[in-house]
Scaffold this motif. Sequence first.
Motif, PDB file in Angstrom:
ATOM      1  N   PRO A 129       0.842  -1.201   0.000  1.00 24.24           N
ATOM      2  CA  PRO A 129       0.000   0.000   0.000  1.00 24.24           C
ATOM      3  C   PRO A 129       0.884   1.260   0.000  1.00 24.24           C
ATOM      4  O   PRO A 129       2.013   1.219   0.485  1.00 24.24           O
ATOM      5  N   PRO A 130       0.362   2.384  -0.504  1.00 25.54           N
ATOM      6  CA  PRO A 130      -0.943   2.536  -1.152  1.00 25.54           C
ATOM      7  C   PRO A 130      -0.883   2.164  -2.630  1.00 25.54           C
ATOM      8  O   PRO A 130       0.156   2.374  -3.271  1.00 25.54           O
ATOM      9  N   PRO A 131      -1.970   1.633  -3.188  1.00 30.47           N
ATOM     10  CA  PRO A 131      -1.989   1.377  -4.629  1.00 30.47           C
ATOM     11  C   PRO A 131      -1.992   2.700  -5.400  1.00 30.47           C
ATOM     12  O   PRO A 131      -2.370   3.749  -4.871  1.00 30.47           O
ATOM     13  N   LEU A 132      -1.562   2.618  -6.647  1.00 32.74           N
ATOM     14  CA  LEU A 132      -1.441   3.813  -7.480  1.00 32.74           C
ATOM     15  C   LEU A 132      -2.779   4.564  -7.580  1.00 32.74           C
ATOM     16  O   LEU A 132      -2.815   5.799  -7.534  1.00 32.74           O
ATOM     17  N   GLY A 133      -3.890   3.811  -7.690  1.00 29.91           N
ATOM     18  CA  GLY A 133      -5.209   4.437  -7.795  1.00 29.91           C
ATOM     19  C   GLY A 133      -5.536   5.295  -6.589  1.00 29.91           C
ATOM     20  O   GLY A 133      -6.148   6.369  -6.707  1.00 29.91           O
ATOM     21  N   GLU A 134      -5.114   4.835  -5.412  1.00 26.50           N
ATOM     22  CA  GLU A 134      -5.362   5.601  -4.183  1.00 26.50           C
ATOM     23  C   GLU A 134      -4.554   6.903  -4.200  1.00 26.50           C
ATOM     24  O   GLU A 134      -5.028   7.960  -3.744  1.00 26.50           O
ATOM     25  N   ALA A 135      -3.330   6.835  -4.728  1.00 30.26           N
ATOM     26  CA  ALA A 135      -2.493   8.040  -4.811  1.00 30.26           C
ATOM     27  C   ALA A 135      -3.116   9.065  -5.762  1.00 30.26           C
ATOM     28  O   ALA A 135      -3.097  10.270  -5.490  1.00 30.26           O
ATOM     29  N   VAL A 136      -3.680   8.576  -6.880  1.00 24.15           N
ATOM     30  CA  VAL A 136      -4.353   9.492  -7.820  1.00 24.15           C
ATOM     31  C   VAL A 136      -5.584  10.109  -7.148  1.00 24.15           C
ATOM     32  O   VAL A 136      -5.817  11.325  -7.240  1.00 24.15           O
ATOM     33  N   ALA A 137      -6.341   9.302  -6.434  1.00 27.93           N
ATOM     34  CA  ALA A 137      -7.532   9.811  -5.740  1.00 27.93           C
ATOM     35  C   ALA A 137      -7.153  10.874  -4.712  1.00 27.93           C
ATOM     36  O   ALA A 137      -7.848  11.890  -4.553  1.00 27.93           O
ATOM     37  N   GLU A 138      -6.013  10.662  -4.049  1.00 26.85           N
ATOM     38  CA  GLU A 138      -5.514  11.645  -3.073  1.00 26.85           C
ATOM     39  C   GLU A 138      -5.222  12.981  -3.762  1.00 26.85           C
ATOM     40  O   GLU A 138      -5.568  14.058  -3.243  1.00 26.85           O
ATOM     41  N   LEU A 139      -4.611  12.915  -4.942  1.00 29.20           N
ATOM     42  CA  LEU A 139      -4.334  14.141  -5.699  1.00 29.20           C
ATOM     43  C   LEU A 139      -5.634  14.838  -6.110  1.00 29.20           C
ATOM     44  O   LEU A 139      -5.778  16.055  -5.961  1.00 29.20           O
ATOM     45  N   VAL A 140      -6.582  14.044  -6.612  1.00 28.83           N
ATOM     46  CA  VAL A 140      -7.860  14.608  -7.067  1.00 28.83           C
ATOM     47  C   VAL A 140      -8.590  15.274  -5.900  1.00 28.83           C
ATOM     48  O   VAL A 140      -9.156  16.365  -6.036  1.00 28.83           O
ATOM     49  N   ASP A 141      -8.546  14.633  -4.722  1.00 28.14           N
ATOM     50  CA  ASP A 141      -9.191  15.194  -3.529  1.00 28.14           C
ATOM     51  C   ASP A 141      -8.595  16.545  -3.149  1.00 28.14           C
ATOM     52  O   ASP A 141      -9.255  17.383  -2.531  1.00 28.14           O
ATOM     53  N   LYS A 142      -7.306  16.730  -3.511  1.00 28.84           N
ATOM     54  CA  LYS A 142      -6.638  18.006  -3.207  1.00 28.84           C
ATOM     55  C   LYS A 142      -6.887  19.045  -4.299  1.00 28.84           C
ATOM     56  O   LYS A 142      -6.295  20.117  -4.282  1.00 28.84           O
ATOM     57  N   GLY A 143      -7.723  18.688  -5.280  1.00 28.41           N
ATOM     58  CA  GLY A 143      -8.048  19.641  -6.332  1.00 28.41           C
ATOM     59  C   GLY A 143      -7.123  19.581  -7.535  1.00 28.41           C
ATOM     60  O   GLY A 143      -7.205  20.420  -8.438  1.00 28.41           O
ATOM     61  N   VAL A 144      -6.250  18.584  -7.571  1.00 26.46           N
ATOM     62  CA  VAL A 144      -5.309  18.457  -8.695  1.00 26.46           C
ATOM     63  C   VAL A 144      -6.060  18.017  -9.955  1.00 26.46           C
ATOM     64  O   VAL A 144      -6.884  17.093  -9.907  1.00 26.46           O
ATOM     65  N   ARG A 145      -5.772  18.670 -11.054  1.00 29.96           N
ATOM     66  CA  ARG A 145      -6.357  18.272 -12.342  1.00 29.96           C
ATOM     67  C   ARG A 145      -5.294  17.827 -13.339  1.00 29.96           C
ATOM     68  O   ARG A 145      -5.575  17.104 -14.280  1.00 29.96           O
ATOM     69  N   ARG A 146      -4.053  18.295 -13.124  1.00 23.68           N
ATOM     70  CA  ARG A 146      -2.955  17.909 -14.028  1.00 23.68           C
ATOM     71  C   ARG A 146      -1.801  17.356 -13.194  1.00 23.68           C
ATOM     72  O   ARG A 146      -1.470  17.927 -12.150  1.00 23.68           O
ATOM     73  N   PHE A 147      -1.219  16.277 -13.668  1.00 22.83           N
ATOM     74  CA  PHE A 147      -0.046  15.764 -12.966  1.00 22.83           C
ATOM     75  C   PHE A 147       0.915  15.092 -13.952  1.00 22.83           C
ATOM     76  O   PHE A 147       0.540  14.767 -15.078  1.00 22.83           O
ATOM     77  N   ALA A 148       2.141  14.943 -13.510  1.00 24.17           N
ATOM     78  CA  ALA A 148       3.145  14.191 -14.272  1.00 24.17           C
ATOM     79  C   ALA A 148       3.481  12.953 -13.463  1.00 24.17           C
ATOM     80  O   ALA A 148       3.754  13.045 -12.256  1.00 24.17           O
ATOM     81  N   ALA A 149       3.424  11.792 -14.105  1.00 20.26           N
ATOM     82  CA  ALA A 149       3.730  10.526 -13.438  1.00 20.26           C
ATOM     83  C   ALA A 149       5.149  10.110 -13.795  1.00 20.26           C
ATOM     84  O   ALA A 149       5.517  10.070 -14.972  1.00 20.26           O
ATOM     85  N   VAL A 150       5.964   9.818 -12.778  1.00 17.70           N
ATOM     86  CA  VAL A 150       7.339   9.371 -13.001  1.00 17.70           C
ATOM     87  C   VAL A 150       7.484   7.971 -12.413  1.00 17.70           C
ATOM     88  O   VAL A 150       7.212   7.760 -11.220  1.00 17.70           O
ATOM     89  N   PRO A 151       7.890   6.979 -13.232  1.00 21.03           N
ATOM     90  CA  PRO A 151       8.108   5.632 -12.692  1.00 21.03           C
ATOM     91  C   PRO A 151       9.401   5.583 -11.891  1.00 21.03           C
ATOM     92  O   PRO A 151      10.462   5.926 -12.409  1.00 21.03           O
ATOM     93  N   LEU A 152       9.314   5.212 -10.634  1.00 14.86           N
ATOM     94  CA  LEU A 152      10.509   5.117  -9.791  1.00 14.86           C
ATOM     95  C   LEU A 152      11.150   3.755 -10.048  1.00 14.86           C
ATOM     96  O   LEU A 152      11.105   2.852  -9.213  1.00 14.86           O
ATOM     97  N   MET A 153      11.698   3.626 -11.236  1.00 21.07           N
ATOM     98  CA  MET A 153      12.238   2.357 -11.714  1.00 21.07           C
ATOM     99  C   MET A 153      13.496   2.617 -12.520  1.00 21.07           C
ATOM    100  O   MET A 153      13.592   3.613 -13.235  1.00 21.07           O
TER     101      MET A 153
END
Length: 308
Positions: free
Chosen positions: A48-72
């Motif tokens: 945890p947390p799954p990626l979907g939960e992290a996106v939901a957390e951003l959306v809850d904060k009012g985020v509409r645009r984001f950049a996703a970086v793979p930590l790989m």
Amino acid sequence: MTTPPALLIAGHGTRDDAGAEAFRDFVRQLGRRRPDLTVAGGFIELSPPPLGEAVAELVDKGVRRFAAVPLMLVSAGHAKGDIPAALTREKERHPGISYTYGRPLGPHPALLNVLERRLDEALGGSARTPGDRSDVTVLLVGRGSTDPDANAEVHKAARLLWEGRGYAGVETAFVSLAAPDVPSGLDRCVRLGAKRIVVLPYFLFTGILPDRVRRQTEGWAAAHPETEVRSADVIGPEPELLDLVLERYEEAVKGDLRMNCDSCVYRIALPGFEDKVGLPQQPHFHPDDDGHHHGHHHHGGHSHSHAH
């Protein structure tokens, strides 16, 4: 002033609690390093947390645009397929969001410098110069994948680590899914005449697989007392890693997703090639090219464009 897009960090996931916590702590450190950014992180699987939960957390904060970086470190199945698929699903779940997708991290010169530091530490600080390293063979151990391209990237990292640093050699092995495994990699080092071997895990954080690398190394060493073998540490949450993730974020936001310019000798001062940085590029003409005029040979040029 417009708010910059948020930063979403996508991790592999691990069954190792310490490894998962290292990721979560790294995400917190990124937030402290860039207080102007909204930062969240989640995993593809296992923790945890799954990626979907992290996106939901951003959306809850009012985020509409984001950049996703793979930590790989390498672009394997997760970076090529699983993360884009998960992000597509989240876009359907949260209408109105938009995102850009960044590149995996390696093999970046900043990370190669951290790997070099890990080798120095494993050798007790006794191999700081190329002369001290001439009897040191490194076995770089990657995660291993069913994707040949991902495995080839580990070989690329090994070659770049070897170039200009003076080690006797940098060989490659894998801890899962791909050959050679760690014991076979160590056998190969010995057949190549290795005097001292350092096994270097090509992993960002601690976890089950890096622990397996160390155990297998210790098991092999116990059976081969005539060979000096040492284990180096994982990369860890170094400042270079934080800065690199933020560099990948900026690339994704600006749409500046380059080819292999990270490790280009004309851009970056790589060990032994420092004189090439910033050299103007000339087209390299080949005598056999159609339409070439045979009295005008220009050699020493390089056709890779650096104007972008």
